[in-house]
Scaffold this motif. Sequence first.
Motif, PDB file in Angstrom:
ATOM      1  N   VAL A 159       0.865  -1.183   0.000  1.00  0.00           N
ATOM      2  CA  VAL A 159       0.000   0.000   0.000  1.00  0.00           C
ATOM      3  C   VAL A 159       0.896   1.226   0.000  1.00  0.00           C
ATOM      4  CG1 VAL A 159      -1.767   1.310   1.233  1.00  0.00           C
ATOM      5  CG2 VAL A 159      -1.850  -1.187   1.242  1.00  0.00           C
ATOM      6  N   SER A 160       0.600   2.163  -0.874  1.00  0.00           N
ATOM      7  CA  SER A 160       1.372   3.413  -0.912  1.00  0.00           C
ATOM      8  C   SER A 160       0.442   4.583  -0.605  1.00  0.00           C
ATOM      9  CB  SER A 160       2.021   3.601  -2.282  1.00  0.00           C
ATOM     10  OG  SER A 160       1.044   3.801  -3.293  1.00  0.00           O
ATOM     11  N   TYR A 161       1.023   5.630  -0.026  1.00  0.00           N
ATOM     12  CA  TYR A 161       0.266   6.819   0.358  1.00  0.00           C
ATOM     13  C   TYR A 161       0.838   8.031  -0.367  1.00  0.00           C
ATOM     14  CZ  TYR A 161      -1.363   3.719   4.036  1.00  0.00           C
ATOM     15  OH  TYR A 161      -1.911   2.659   4.717  1.00  0.00           O
ATOM     16  N   ASP A 162      -0.065   8.906  -0.774  1.00  0.00           N
ATOM     17  CA  ASP A 162       0.344  10.137  -1.442  1.00  0.00           C
ATOM     18  C   ASP A 162       0.590  11.197  -0.375  1.00  0.00           C
ATOM     19  OD1 ASP A 162       0.773  12.345  -2.992  1.00  0.00           O
ATOM     20  OD2 ASP A 162      -1.051  12.142  -4.193  1.00  0.00           O
ATOM     21  N   TRP A 163       1.829  11.268   0.106  1.00  0.00           N
ATOM     22  CA  TRP A 163       2.150  12.167   1.211  1.00  0.00           C
ATOM     23  C   TRP A 163       1.976  13.631   0.822  1.00  0.00           C
ATOM     24  CZ3 TRP A 163       2.327   9.697   5.613  1.00  0.00           C
ATOM     25  CH2 TRP A 163       2.744   8.373   5.639  1.00  0.00           C
ATOM     26  N   SER A 164       2.058  13.931  -0.473  1.00  0.00           N
ATOM     27  CA  SER A 164       1.888  15.324  -0.910  1.00  0.00           C
ATOM     28  C   SER A 164       0.459  15.797  -0.706  1.00  0.00           C
ATOM     29  CB  SER A 164       2.285  15.475  -2.379  1.00  0.00           C
ATOM     30  OG  SER A 164       1.381  14.762  -3.222  1.00  0.00           O
ATOM     31  N   GLN A 165      -0.484  14.849  -0.590  1.00  0.00           N
ATOM     32  CA  GLN A 165      -1.883  15.198  -0.395  1.00  0.00           C
ATOM     33  C   GLN A 165      -2.339  14.937   1.048  1.00  0.00           C
ATOM     34  OE1 GLN A 165      -3.808  16.579  -2.868  1.00  0.00           O
ATOM     35  NE2 GLN A 165      -1.885  16.666  -4.019  1.00  0.00           N
ATOM     36  N   SER A 238       4.878  13.700  16.948  1.00  0.00           N
ATOM     37  CA  SER A 238       5.528  15.016  17.116  1.00  0.00           C
ATOM     38  C   SER A 238       5.254  15.931  15.928  1.00  0.00           C
ATOM     39  CB  SER A 238       7.038  14.856  17.332  1.00  0.00           C
ATOM     40  OG  SER A 238       7.300  14.066  18.478  1.00  0.00           O
ATOM     41  N   GLY A 239       4.008  15.839  15.413  1.00  0.00           N
ATOM     42  CA  GLY A 239       3.608  16.704  14.313  1.00  0.00           C
ATOM     43  C   GLY A 239       4.033  16.231  12.943  1.00  0.00           C
ATOM     44  N   THR A 240       4.739  15.084  12.856  1.00  0.00           N
ATOM     45  CA  THR A 240       5.254  14.592  11.574  1.00  0.00           C
ATOM     46  C   THR A 240       4.548  13.303  11.176  1.00  0.00           C
ATOM     47  OG1 THR A 240       7.428  15.539  12.035  1.00  0.00           O
ATOM     48  CG2 THR A 240       7.309  13.873  10.306  1.00  0.00           C
ATOM     49  N   PRO A 241       3.870  13.265  10.025  1.00  0.00           N
ATOM     50  CA  PRO A 241       3.224  12.021   9.583  1.00  0.00           C
ATOM     51  C   PRO A 241       4.248  11.037   9.032  1.00  0.00           C
ATOM     52  CG  PRO A 241       2.893  13.746   7.947  1.00  0.00           C
ATOM     53  CD  PRO A 241       3.599  14.393   9.098  1.00  0.00           C
ATOM     54  N   HIS A 289      -6.520  12.919   6.547  1.00  0.00           N
ATOM     55  CA  HIS A 289      -6.981  12.238   5.341  1.00  0.00           C
ATOM     56  C   HIS A 289      -5.789  12.120   4.402  1.00  0.00           C
ATOM     57  CE1 HIS A 289     -11.131  12.940   6.617  1.00  0.00           C
ATOM     58  NE2 HIS A 289     -10.785  14.201   6.836  1.00  0.00           N
ATOM     59  N   VAL A 290      -5.666  10.970   3.750  1.00  0.00           N
ATOM     60  CA  VAL A 290      -4.555  10.793   2.809  1.00  0.00           C
ATOM     61  C   VAL A 290      -4.992   9.821   1.701  1.00  0.00           C
ATOM     62  CG1 VAL A 290      -3.533   8.918   4.201  1.00  0.00           C
ATOM     63  CG2 VAL A 290      -2.110  10.201   2.562  1.00  0.00           C
ATOM     64  N   PRO A 291      -4.743  10.147   0.435  1.00  0.00           N
ATOM     65  CA  PRO A 291      -5.033   9.203  -0.655  1.00  0.00           C
ATOM     66  C   PRO A 291      -4.078   8.006  -0.583  1.00  0.00           C
ATOM     67  CG  PRO A 291      -4.841  11.452  -1.478  1.00  0.00           C
ATOM     68  CD  PRO A 291      -4.311  11.460  -0.078  1.00  0.00           C
ATOM     69  N   TYR A 292      -4.569   6.848  -1.006  1.00  0.00           N
ATOM     70  CA  TYR A 292      -3.745   5.637  -0.990  1.00  0.00           C
ATOM     71  C   TYR A 292      -4.006   4.815  -2.247  1.00  0.00           C
ATOM     72  CZ  TYR A 292      -7.908   2.897  -0.036  1.00  0.00           C
ATOM     73  OH  TYR A 292      -9.147   2.308  -0.148  1.00  0.00           O
ATOM     74  N   LYS A 293      -3.100   3.877  -2.506  1.00  0.00           N
ATOM     75  CA  LYS A 293      -3.284   2.862  -3.538  1.00  0.00           C
ATOM     76  C   LYS A 293      -2.839   1.530  -2.964  1.00  0.00           C
ATOM     77  CE  LYS A 293      -2.949   5.468  -7.871  1.00  0.00           C
ATOM     78  NZ  LYS A 293      -2.216   5.607  -9.163  1.00  0.00           N
ATOM     79  N   ALA A 294      -3.717   0.538  -3.063  1.00  0.00           N
ATOM     80  CA  ALA A 294      -3.386  -0.814  -2.636  1.00  0.00           C
ATOM     81  C   ALA A 294      -3.130  -1.660  -3.883  1.00  0.00           C
ATOM     82  CB  ALA A 294      -4.517  -1.417  -1.812  1.00  0.00           C
ATOM     83  N   TYR A 295      -2.011  -2.377  -3.886  1.00  0.00           N
ATOM     84  CA  TYR A 295      -1.609  -3.178  -5.037  1.00  0.00           C
ATOM     85  C   TYR A 295      -1.843  -4.658  -4.723  1.00  0.00           C
ATOM     86  CZ  TYR A 295       0.620   1.206  -6.309  1.00  0.00           C
ATOM     87  OH  TYR A 295       0.855   2.523  -6.604  1.00  0.00           O
ATOM     88  N   LEU A 296      -2.700  -5.309  -5.544  1.00  0.00           N
ATOM     89  CA  LEU A 296      -3.095  -6.688  -5.332  1.00  0.00           C
ATOM     90  C   LEU A 296      -2.573  -7.552  -6.472  1.00  0.00           C
ATOM     91  CD1 LEU A 296      -5.249  -4.827  -3.837  1.00  0.00           C
ATOM     92  CD2 LEU A 296      -6.825  -6.743  -4.074  1.00  0.00           C
ATOM     93  N   SER A 297      -2.356  -8.829  -6.171  1.00  0.00           N
ATOM     94  CA  SER A 297      -1.959  -9.784  -7.209  1.00  0.00           C
ATOM     95  C   SER A 297      -2.579 -11.132  -6.922  1.00  0.00           C
ATOM     96  CB  SER A 297      -0.428  -9.909  -7.289  1.00  0.00           C
ATOM     97  OG  SER A 297       0.080 -10.485  -6.091  1.00  0.00           O
ATOM     98  N   ASN A 298      -2.692 -11.948  -7.971  1.00  0.00           N
ATOM     99  CA  ASN A 298      -3.253 -13.290  -7.859  1.00  0.00           C
ATOM    100  C   ASN A 298      -2.193 -14.280  -8.332  1.00  0.00           C
ATOM    101  OD1 ASN A 298      -4.749 -15.787  -8.604  1.00  0.00           O
ATOM    102  ND2 ASN A 298      -6.524 -14.573  -8.020  1.00  0.00           N
TER     103      ASN A 298
END
Length: 331
Positions: A159-165, A238-241, A289-298
């Motif tokens: 899972v990745s997060y868009d830290w800029s958003q 400490s204020g840092t995500p 709130h933060v946008p994310y993308k989850a990467y799945l595989s089969n």
Amino acid sequence: MHVIMKTTFRRLQCGILAVAWLLAGCNSDVFIDRFLSAEPSVSLSETEKEVTVCFEADNWDILGVESLREGVAVSATDLEGKNSKYLPFEEGETGIVYCKNAFLDFRVEKRNGSELHFISGENLYDQPFETFVRVGNRYEEKVIRVSFSPTRKYQIDSVSYDWSQFSSFDYMLEPVEQVEVNTLDASSPATVYFYPYKNSARIVEFYMQYGGWGGDENDLRKLLGDAASQVEIPDIVSGTPGLYGTKVSFCHHEQRLDAGLDKELKVSKTVEAGKHVRLEVYNGIEQYHVPYKAYLSNSLTVKKLEISGTLSSKRPFNYLIIPIAITDEDK
């Protein structure tokens, strides 16, 4: 008279021969060259991904695919997959029929007049999927029953997060409880005790869009199965995500987590004599709130999927007790 009878007899002979010839022709096309003597049933699974049905003659075509679930799209192409086709196939026509939705994928291939190939991709439903393929010609039809066993589920690779958003704020208040205290007729102050963190919890929720489609919890379970997939989520320290080791289930509904506060904390509030107040207790809330993308595989089909959306988190981090004066107008 004799001549007339002979002529009539000859005409009758010719008529009988003509009918016999026609019947022989029909028998040759329909009965003698029967393309299937029975209606077969075939089953496909992870270990049996392709099944072939052999025909006794080549005078048949694919007429249709029936009993499909709602939302299953049916399309057809030539054997090269380049040119679109339509069902029913024309006489002697070859091609591929594709049946697909978000949880099901299989195809039917007519490569020649002697075989029909059934090829399974995946069946993410929790029970066998059954369908019927009609084959035949203008004289006769047969139904081939096809069953696809459930196949293995997807797994979350990362899972990745868009830290800029990433957006956060900590000025929200959430009510915990309230108590009315009346010391108008008292000669001494009154002390009230509260447990401001007794029911406090961190709330996190994944809002999801899967390939442009927003599925529900049942749809997500079809993809991932019953086993909860744990993923790491951001914390603010400490204020840092950043990622500091907190993991939650990747699911569609909100989750209540331990907020890391002392649920046994007991605090007091004293109200002086001659007062009538309502004591309102709040938790201060840190929210992000933060946008994310989850990467799945089969691992069976080697297919990959992405589920994107927004992760929301609300975490109580302190408390506040506010006395609100009650006047005669408030009664």
